[in-house]
Design an enzyme around this catalytic site. Structure first.
Site, PDB file in Angstrom:
ATOM      1  N   TYR A  80      -8.584   0.303  -3.180  1.00  0.00           N
ATOM      2  CA  TYR A  80      -7.160   0.033  -3.287  1.00  0.00           C
ATOM      3  C   TYR A  80      -6.872  -0.551  -4.663  1.00  0.00           C
ATOM      4  O   TYR A  80      -7.490  -1.522  -5.078  1.00  0.00           O
ATOM      5  CB  TYR A  80      -6.667  -0.942  -2.201  1.00  0.00           C
ATOM      6  N   ARG A 134       1.110 -21.659   2.438  1.00  0.00           N
ATOM      7  CA  ARG A 134       1.706 -22.492   1.388  1.00  0.00           C
ATOM      8  C   ARG A 134       2.356 -23.705   2.029  1.00  0.00           C
ATOM      9  O   ARG A 134       3.198 -23.539   2.903  1.00  0.00           O
ATOM     10  CB  ARG A 134       2.758 -21.694   0.624  1.00  0.00           C
ATOM     11  N   ARG A 144      -7.099   4.833   5.911  1.00  0.00           N
ATOM     12  CA  ARG A 144      -5.927   4.718   6.780  1.00  0.00           C
ATOM     13  C   ARG A 144      -4.762   5.419   6.089  1.00  0.00           C
ATOM     14  O   ARG A 144      -4.697   5.491   4.866  1.00  0.00           O
ATOM     15  CB  ARG A 144      -5.572   3.253   7.031  1.00  0.00           C
ATOM     16  N   ASP A 196      -3.563  -1.788  -7.078  1.00  0.00           N
ATOM     17  CA  ASP A 196      -2.145  -1.905  -7.373  1.00  0.00           C
ATOM     18  C   ASP A 196      -1.860  -1.117  -8.648  1.00  0.00           C
ATOM     19  O   ASP A 196      -2.770  -0.806  -9.421  1.00  0.00           O
ATOM     20  CB  ASP A 196      -1.768  -3.378  -7.553  1.00  0.00           C
ATOM     21  N   GLU A 218       7.684   2.216   9.154  1.00  0.00           N
ATOM     22  CA  GLU A 218       6.330   2.535   8.708  1.00  0.00           C
ATOM     23  C   GLU A 218       5.358   2.372   9.880  1.00  0.00           C
ATOM     24  O   GLU A 218       5.346   1.330  10.531  1.00  0.00           O
ATOM     25  CB  GLU A 218       5.966   1.574   7.575  1.00  0.00           C
ATOM     26  N   ARG A 233       6.636  -2.169   9.889  1.00  0.00           N
ATOM     27  CA  ARG A 233       7.716  -2.771   9.110  1.00  0.00           C
ATOM     28  C   ARG A 233       8.842  -1.765   8.896  1.00  0.00           C
ATOM     29  O   ARG A 233       8.660  -0.556   9.082  1.00  0.00           O
ATOM     30  CB  ARG A 233       7.232  -3.327   7.779  1.00  0.00           C
TER      31      ARG A 233
HETATM   32  P1  FDA Z   1      -2.261   8.335  -7.154  1.00  0.00           P
HETATM   33  O1  FDA Z   1      -2.607   8.565  -5.734  1.00  0.00           O
HETATM   34  O2  FDA Z   1      -0.940   7.766  -7.441  1.00  0.00           O
HETATM   35  O3  FDA Z   1      -2.389   9.697  -7.942  1.00  0.00           O
HETATM   36  C1  FDA Z   1      -3.415  10.631  -7.701  1.00  0.00           C
HETATM   37  C2  FDA Z   1      -2.840  12.011  -7.891  1.00  0.00           C
HETATM   38  O4  FDA Z   1      -3.903  12.978  -7.842  1.00  0.00           O
HETATM   39  C3  FDA Z   1      -1.858  12.406  -6.801  1.00  0.00           C
HETATM   40  O5  FDA Z   1      -0.604  12.733  -7.371  1.00  0.00           O
HETATM   41  C4  FDA Z   1      -2.517  13.615  -6.133  1.00  0.00           C
HETATM   42  O6  FDA Z   1      -1.595  14.597  -5.717  1.00  0.00           O
HETATM   43  C5  FDA Z   1      -3.403  14.140  -7.246  1.00  0.00           C
HETATM   44  N1  FDA Z   1      -4.508  14.955  -6.746  1.00  0.00           N
HETATM   45  C6  FDA Z   1      -5.401  14.631  -5.778  1.00  0.00           C
HETATM   46  N2  FDA Z   1      -6.236  15.644  -5.553  1.00  0.00           N
HETATM   47  C7  FDA Z   1      -5.891  16.646  -6.401  1.00  0.00           C
HETATM   48  C8  FDA Z   1      -6.381  17.968  -6.638  1.00  0.00           C
HETATM   49  N3  FDA Z   1      -7.401  18.465  -5.935  1.00  0.00           N
HETATM   50  N4  FDA Z   1      -5.782  18.720  -7.572  1.00  0.00           N
HETATM   51  C9  FDA Z   1      -4.731  18.237  -8.276  1.00  0.00           C
HETATM   52  N5  FDA Z   1      -4.229  16.987  -8.099  1.00  0.00           N
HETATM   53  C10 FDA Z   1      -4.790  16.204  -7.169  1.00  0.00           C
HETATM   54  N6  FDA Z   1       0.984  -0.829  -6.015  1.00  0.00           N
HETATM   55  C11 FDA Z   1       1.699  -1.874  -6.528  1.00  0.00           C
HETATM   56  O7  FDA Z   1       1.413  -2.304  -7.639  1.00  0.00           O
HETATM   57  N7  FDA Z   1       2.754  -2.396  -5.828  1.00  0.00           N
HETATM   58  C12 FDA Z   1       3.121  -1.927  -4.603  1.00  0.00           C
HETATM   59  O8  FDA Z   1       4.064  -2.434  -3.995  1.00  0.00           O
HETATM   60  C13 FDA Z   1       2.366  -0.850  -4.052  1.00  0.00           C
HETATM   61  N8  FDA Z   1       2.688  -0.331  -2.841  1.00  0.00           N
HETATM   62  C14 FDA Z   1       1.899   0.628  -2.272  1.00  0.00           C
HETATM   63  C15 FDA Z   1       2.193   1.075  -0.997  1.00  0.00           C
HETATM   64  C16 FDA Z   1       1.389   2.028  -0.401  1.00  0.00           C
HETATM   65  C17 FDA Z   1       1.702   2.502   0.991  1.00  0.00           C
HETATM   66  C18 FDA Z   1       0.243   2.522  -1.091  1.00  0.00           C
HETATM   67  C19 FDA Z   1      -0.686   3.486  -0.455  1.00  0.00           C
HETATM   68  C20 FDA Z   1      -0.016   2.096  -2.373  1.00  0.00           C
HETATM   69  C21 FDA Z   1       0.809   1.135  -2.978  1.00  0.00           C
HETATM   70  N9  FDA Z   1       0.563   0.704  -4.278  1.00  0.00           N
HETATM   71  C22 FDA Z   1       1.301  -0.328  -4.799  1.00  0.00           C
HETATM   72  C23 FDA Z   1      -0.560   1.267  -5.064  1.00  0.00           C
HETATM   73  C24 FDA Z   1      -0.143   2.430  -5.977  1.00  0.00           C
HETATM   74  O9  FDA Z   1       0.328   3.490  -5.193  1.00  0.00           O
HETATM   75  C25 FDA Z   1      -1.392   2.837  -6.793  1.00  0.00           C
HETATM   76  O10 FDA Z   1      -1.703   1.796  -7.681  1.00  0.00           O
HETATM   77  C26 FDA Z   1      -1.210   4.081  -7.603  1.00  0.00           C
HETATM   78  O11 FDA Z   1      -0.859   5.139  -6.770  1.00  0.00           O
HETATM   79  C27 FDA Z   1      -2.532   4.393  -8.277  1.00  0.00           C
HETATM   80  O12 FDA Z   1      -2.411   5.520  -9.069  1.00  0.00           O
HETATM   81  P2  FDA Z   1      -3.544   6.627  -9.136  1.00  0.00           P
HETATM   82  O13 FDA Z   1      -3.206   7.450 -10.297  1.00  0.00           O
HETATM   83  O14 FDA Z   1      -4.887   6.004  -9.063  1.00  0.00           O
HETATM   84  O15 FDA Z   1      -3.417   7.430  -7.746  1.00  0.00           O
END
Ligand code: FDA
Length: 378
Positions: free
Chosen positions: A359, A176, A255, A361, A311, A286
């Site tokens: 990925y 920027r 990862r 959000d 982290e 971080r």
């Molecule tokens: P999510 O992973 O949340 O839920 C899936 C669920 O399924 C889990 O609770 C899991 O336990 C369950 N599951 C899996 N297998 C199973 C099984 N066999 N039996 C029963 N249950 C099972 N987004 C954003 O907007 N701003 C941000 O700042 C961030 N920051 C961020 C940091 C980091 C480190 C990560 C990894 C991700 C983010 N995100 C984010 C993204 C955010 O985490 C993401 O959008 C949501 O988790 C997505 O929701 P889901 O429901 O798709 O998956």
């Protein structure tokens, strides 16, 4: 039961909430002991400071439908995300902006002068023809800024030298040419006023929704397991797609992150929520300091203690939490094969970041769940 939702993250809960509001009886299972998936947060017991258990979560969106929807369950604080980075023990603002450039070059360039300088420095490589991430990075922002702010940080994230990483990992490195260091460009941003878990619990709080925790879909001793339910009831599955098919087409690579949490006897450790560490000699990427996400809670958070979380980034094994898809050519081929298999599953809908291997959000997970509900399930 009219619908089984596997996974209580934002994707699963959005589907469950919509279905319940439309009069369907929904069961939601999650193998974890809590709902909310990766957005789950809880108060650190000694300090009462809200900690995001699976890494910092900042809500932001430009999608009016999603913004209207999420506001049904929570209000948002006016929090605006900003990130700083420590390079050789000097702190610079991110994303790279005119403040970063002038501090780095010890200069007072105008926007046009800075643009000209970066353009010249970036001329070393043609970013479009880059053979690896390093060449792409230099071709986008020039060697000095690349080496200071991108090279070692990226190497830590990927445990791989950027000369060995594919150029496609970065398509752009925004610079920027003004002093704006807001991290996100979205129309709306903020944090849920009473925390993520309160928001998430309100989504699940409906007489038509039954949530069962610590239940794994692949555990045959559970009544709501895969064998017992597929073909019997519509299913929305938000767990890992490769696990669903018992890794028939191989494991998709991810990862993961390791977090080291500490309660410190100081009122303020770093003066800001997120400090990146750009250099190779610091092993973590971080440090988060959670009290700074909620300045409006100053009267209730202690002024002599703080919670920080370092982290660390690495490749995930099968037993680790999958966080970011690695997305190699093999992964992409595997994903296509799984998508073919998924077509053959009767009334099983794959969604969310794990179910689609991408990925997302939070606003994207919620938006795509609303679309799945409207287009396929309603
Ligand atoms: P999510 O992973 O949340 O839920 C899936 C669920 O399924 C889990 O609770 C899991 O336990 C369950 N599951 C899996 N297998 C199973 C099984 N066999 N039996 C029963 N249950 C099972 N987004 C954003 O907007 N701003 C941000 O700042 C961030 N920051 C961020 C940091 C980091 C480190 C990560 C990894 C991700 C983010 N995100 C984010 C993204 C955010 O985490 C993401 O959008 C949501 O988790 C997505 O929701 P889901 O429901 O798709 O998956």
């Amino acid at each position: 039961m009219d619908l089984l939702v596997v996974g209580s993250g934002f994707f699963g809960l959005t589907i469950a909430e919509r279905a319940a509001s439309a009069g369907r009886k929904v069961a939601v299972i999650d193998r974890r002991h809590h709902i909310g998936g990766n957005a789950y947060s809880e108060d650190e017991p000694e300090t009462g400071i809200e900690v995001h258990r699976y890494g910092a979560h900042l809500f932001h969106t430009s999608n009016p439908t999603v913004w209207e929807y999420v506001n049904r369950f929570t209000k948002f604080t006016p929090y605006v995300h900003r990130v700083y980075t420590n390079h050789r023990n000097v702190v610079f603002p991110l994303p790279i902006n005119l403040g970063t450039i002038n501090q780095f070059f010890q200069a007072a360039y105008t926007p046009d002068e800075a643009r000209q300088l970066i353009h010249e420095q970036a001329g070393e490589f043609d970013a479009k023809a880059a053979q690896n991430l390093e060449e792409r990075g230099i071709g986008l922002i020039g060697r000095p800024l690349y080496e200071a702010f991108i090279r070692d940080y990226t190497a830590k994230q990927w445990q791989t030298d950027p000369t060995e990483l594919p150029a496609e990992i970065i398509s752009r490195l925004p610079v920027r040419y003004n002093y704006d260091n807001r991290y996100f460009n979205d129309t709306w941003e903020g944090l849920p006023v009473d925390g993520y878990t309160a928001w998430i619990e309100r989504m699940a709080d409906h007489p038509n929704i039954e949530v069962k925790l610590s239940v794994d879909f692949f555990d045959d001793s559970q009544p709501l397991n895969k064998k017992a339910t597929v073909g019997q009831v519509p299913i929305v599955y938000t767990g890992p797609v490769d696990r669903y098919f018992d890794y028939a087409e191989g494991s998709l690579s991810w990862r993961t992150l390791d977090f080291e949490e500490q309660v410190l006897p100081v009122g303020d450790f770093q003066g800001t929520p997120v400090m990146n560490y750009a250099d190779a000699d610091v092993p973590y990427t971080r440090i988060h300091e959670f009290k700074h996400f909620h300045p409006e809670r100053a009267d209730r958070y202690p002024n002599d203690k703080t919670v920080i979380m370092r982290e660390f980034s690495r490749f995930a094994n099968r037993d680790d939490e999958p966080y970011y898809p690695v997305n190699t050519p093999e992964d992409r081929a595997g994903l296509l094969a799984y998508r073919e298999l998924a077509k053959g599953e009767s009334d099983v809908h794959f969604g969310g970041r794990l179910g689609t291997y991408q990925y997302l959000d939070m606003h994207m997970a919620i938006g795509s769940a609303l679309s799945m509900w409207n287009n396929q399930l309603a």
